[in-house]
Motif scaffolding. Structure first.
Motif, PDB file in Angstrom:
ATOM      1  N   ASP A  33      54.552  26.955  15.478  1.00  0.00           N
ATOM      2  CA  ASP A  33      53.696  26.476  16.548  1.00  0.00           C
ATOM      3  C   ASP A  33      54.141  27.186  17.831  1.00  0.00           C
ATOM      4  OD1 ASP A  33      51.937  24.619  17.947  1.00  0.00           O
ATOM      5  OD2 ASP A  33      53.780  23.670  18.638  1.00  0.00           O
ATOM      6  N   ASP A  50      52.896  26.190  21.557  1.00  0.00           N
ATOM      7  CA  ASP A  50      53.012  25.338  22.737  1.00  0.00           C
ATOM      8  C   ASP A  50      53.989  24.190  22.543  1.00  0.00           C
ATOM      9  OD1 ASP A  50      51.176  26.708  24.408  1.00  0.00           O
ATOM     10  OD2 ASP A  50      49.549  25.888  23.191  1.00  0.00           O
ATOM     11  N   ASN A  51      54.937  24.131  23.432  1.00  0.00           N
ATOM     12  CA  ASN A  51      55.966  23.095  23.447  1.00  0.00           C
ATOM     13  C   ASN A  51      56.965  23.232  22.295  1.00  0.00           C
ATOM     14  OD1 ASN A  51      56.430  21.476  25.607  1.00  0.00           O
ATOM     15  ND2 ASN A  51      55.262  19.712  24.899  1.00  0.00           N
ATOM     16  N   THR A  52      56.773  24.275  21.469  1.00  0.00           N
ATOM     17  CA  THR A  52      57.770  24.597  20.442  1.00  0.00           C
ATOM     18  C   THR A  52      58.554  25.830  20.888  1.00  0.00           C
ATOM     19  OG1 THR A  52      56.474  23.666  18.635  1.00  0.00           O
ATOM     20  CG2 THR A  52      58.078  25.349  18.040  1.00  0.00           C
ATOM     21  N   TYR A  76      53.583  24.714  27.786  1.00  0.00           N
ATOM     22  CA  TYR A  76      52.158  24.977  27.940  1.00  0.00           C
ATOM     23  C   TYR A  76      51.940  25.881  29.153  1.00  0.00           C
ATOM     24  CZ  TYR A  76      50.974  21.343  24.592  1.00  0.00           C
ATOM     25  OH  TYR A  76      50.846  20.604  23.444  1.00  0.00           O
ATOM     26  N   ASP A  85      56.498  21.110  16.948  1.00  0.00           N
ATOM     27  CA  ASP A  85      56.994  19.963  17.733  1.00  0.00           C
ATOM     28  C   ASP A  85      56.198  18.676  17.509  1.00  0.00           C
ATOM     29  OD1 ASP A  85      54.805  21.178  19.390  1.00  0.00           O
ATOM     30  OD2 ASP A  85      55.290  19.484  20.694  1.00  0.00           O
ATOM     31  N   GLN A  86      55.112  18.734  16.722  1.00  0.00           N
ATOM     32  CA  GLN A  86      54.286  17.533  16.579  1.00  0.00           C
ATOM     33  C   GLN A  86      54.158  17.063  15.127  1.00  0.00           C
ATOM     34  OE1 GLN A  86      50.475  17.127  18.595  1.00  0.00           O
ATOM     35  NE2 GLN A  86      51.066  18.775  19.985  1.00  0.00           N
ATOM     36  N   ASP A  96      51.663  19.690  13.208  1.00  0.00           N
ATOM     37  CA  ASP A  96      52.553  20.671  12.569  1.00  0.00           C
ATOM     38  C   ASP A  96      53.148  20.147  11.257  1.00  0.00           C
ATOM     39  OD1 ASP A  96      52.277  22.448  14.822  1.00  0.00           O
ATOM     40  OD2 ASP A  96      53.641  21.130  15.906  1.00  0.00           O
TER      41      ASP A  96
HETATM   42 MG   LIG Z   1      53.048  22.159  19.969  1.00  0.00          MG
END
Ligand SMILES: [Mg+2]
Length: 167
Positions: A33, A35-37, A41, A118-119, A123
């Motif tokens: 992933d 974004d945020n991984t 963002y 991260d989700q 994910d």
């Molecule tokens: Mg993410």
């Protein structure tokens, strides 16, 4: 078909990933992933730390492939071009289509593939539906209230995953 929400590993950040152990376990492709991984963002330039992380993967025979649900095509395209890695945007996780397509494109089997994100509900769920090993990282930026709320909702699942890891 049964599937799990539980990640196989929980780590603090991509930089804590045990790349050598992953390679020794036969992994050749890491579906990540973005974004945020890997980045917060809205960031569209890889940092030196990310470049050296990707080099470390390469040196261990692991190819990075970005699987992002993000729809802002230019940013993902630019970021992945700078990094020199293939990507899929608008990936539709937790659907499995993008994971399957990436493995086919890179000529690897599910056993040679790992996922990092991260989700839980995109994910991890997507990876488990595709039968893949999945590593959960702590989201980089939780300052947005909705993201913080989502993370709170994910916490029981993360706690369960940690208990399972420690058994
Ligand atoms: Mg993410």
């Amino acid at each position: 078909m049964g599937f799990s929400l539980l990640p196989d590993r929980v780590i603090g950040s991509i930089f804590n990933l045990n790349v050598k152990a992953l390679a020794e376990g036969g992994v050749r492709l890491l579906l990540a992933d973005l974004d945020n991984t890997i980045v917060p963002y809205s960031v569209s330039e890889p940092t030196e730390q990310v470049f050296s992380w990707v080099n470390r993967l390469d040196q261990n025979g692991i190819r990075l492939f970005i699987i992002s649900n993000n729809r802002s095509k230019t940013r993902i395209k630019q970021y992945c071009a700078r990094l020199g890695v293939p990507y899929v945007d608008h990936a539709g996780k937790p659907g499995t289509r993008s994971f399957l397509r990436a493995m086919e494109q890179m000529h690897v089997s599910p056993r040679q593939t790992a996922v990092i994100g991260d989700q839980i509900f995109t994910d991890v769920l997507g990876a488990k539906r595709a039968g893949l090993f999945v590593i959960l990282v702590r989201p980089i930026d939780l300052s947005h209230p909705l993201r913080a709320l989502r993370y709170q909702m994910e916490r029981p699942v993360i706690a369960a995953a940690k208990r399972k890891m420690n058994r």
